[in-house]
Design an enzyme around this catalytic site. Sequence first.
Site, PDB file in Angstrom:
ATOM      1  N   ARG A 143       0.861  -1.178   0.000  1.00  8.01           N
ATOM      2  CA  ARG A 143       0.000   0.000   0.000  1.00  8.01           C
ATOM      3  C   ARG A 143       0.898   1.228   0.000  1.00  8.01           C
ATOM      4  NH1 ARG A 143      -2.033  -3.696   3.717  1.00  8.01           N
ATOM      5  NH2 ARG A 143      -4.146  -4.481   3.260  1.00  8.01           N
ATOM      6  N   LYS A 168      -1.826  -2.600   7.457  1.00 10.44           N
ATOM      7  CA  LYS A 168      -3.239  -2.463   7.797  1.00 10.44           C
ATOM      8  C   LYS A 168      -3.631  -3.526   8.817  1.00 10.44           C
ATOM      9  CE  LYS A 168      -7.729  -1.800   5.555  1.00 10.44           C
ATOM     10  NZ  LYS A 168      -8.444  -1.764   4.253  1.00 10.44           N
ATOM     11  N   ARG A 277      -0.906  -1.705  -6.728  1.00  9.88           N
ATOM     12  CA  ARG A 277      -1.113  -2.874  -5.862  1.00  9.88           C
ATOM     13  C   ARG A 277      -2.098  -3.838  -6.517  1.00  9.88           C
ATOM     14  NH1 ARG A 277      -1.173  -4.707  -0.389  1.00  9.88           N
ATOM     15  NH2 ARG A 277      -3.225  -5.357   0.381  1.00  9.88           N
ATOM     16  N   TYR A 309      -9.610 -10.412  -7.328  1.00 10.95           N
ATOM     17  CA  TYR A 309      -8.730 -10.343  -8.499  1.00 10.95           C
ATOM     18  C   TYR A 309      -8.965 -11.493  -9.462  1.00 10.95           C
ATOM     19  CZ  TYR A 309      -6.471  -6.894  -5.563  1.00 10.95           C
ATOM     20  OH  TYR A 309      -6.229  -5.798  -4.780  1.00 10.95           O
TER      21      TYR A 309
END
Length: 330
Positions: A143, A168, A277, A309
């Site tokens: 990120r 995160k 990303r 994805y």
Amino acid sequence: MLDQSQPARAPRLLDEVRDRIRSMHYSIRTEEAYLHWIKGFIRFHGLRHPKDMAQAELEAYLAWLANERQVSASTHKQALSALLFLYRHVLRLEFPWLAEIGRPKATRRLPVVLTPTEVTTVLQAIDPAHRLIGQTLYGTGLRLMEGLRLRVKDIDFEHQTIVVREGKGAKDRVVMLPSKLAGPLRIQLRAVRAMWEADRLHGVEGVWLPHALERKFRDAGKTWAWQWVFPMNDLSVDPKTGLSRRHHVQDQTFQRAFKKAVLAVNLVKPATPHTLRHSFATHLLQARYDIRTVQELLGHSDVSTTMIYTHVIKVGGAGVLSPLDALLLK
């Protein structure tokens, strides 16, 4: 001498919010966001104190955000989280209606993904001062803030790994160090070391350290290991301590550089730094890497998050043949 006859001034509400957020180790970004929404809530109701308001006022403000401001579901949820934090952790009020306020359901959208050719074109268009940041984000799947917060000690050239500290969810993870980045990163660190040595010579305060490390190890922030991999050229004032010290490159700075590159190459896709990303994950799956491996590299808690994805690669060349194409083949 302190005048005992004068009562101590009660802390302002926003100061209480700020102190509580910091005592719970929330990030500076969360602090800024929560203060923004709490101030907005108070102003919306004519500067009334939150303890004098209840469910009706809270829902009126949230309805205004959704209907008049037309904020996204994620922004709406963030505003609600800020207000719940205010009532539960600052005012110490736990009303039954706090649990009844519904959270908006976010619409899950397919991420924007660039092709390898598009990634190459955009990275080459980023100004040289920030290009290595973009290459690192795409090459590791970090990120933006994870990349900007890298420290010297987080890069292990011998084992070709990068350690992501407190990503995160406050989780650590290990990602690969692309061999093509080893050389450029070594050059970057030589420049950073020269900057660090100059800072030491001029008595600049050490870099910011997380949690209580600055109290436990007073000089750790002045050591080479803790320096930022991508520092700013100029010193800045730490908002929490007021000290002038070396900070990492601001996220807005790289976002502007990335946007400028996207415009320069006439890319029609609405790409942002986070698109790198998304592209990293999609390209790994297209290369037939296991989805669990990709999940670990991205730092996702649940594989269902990574599964988004797979929907991207099920279209186009890796997906189902259109009936029109089948018709034209006859």
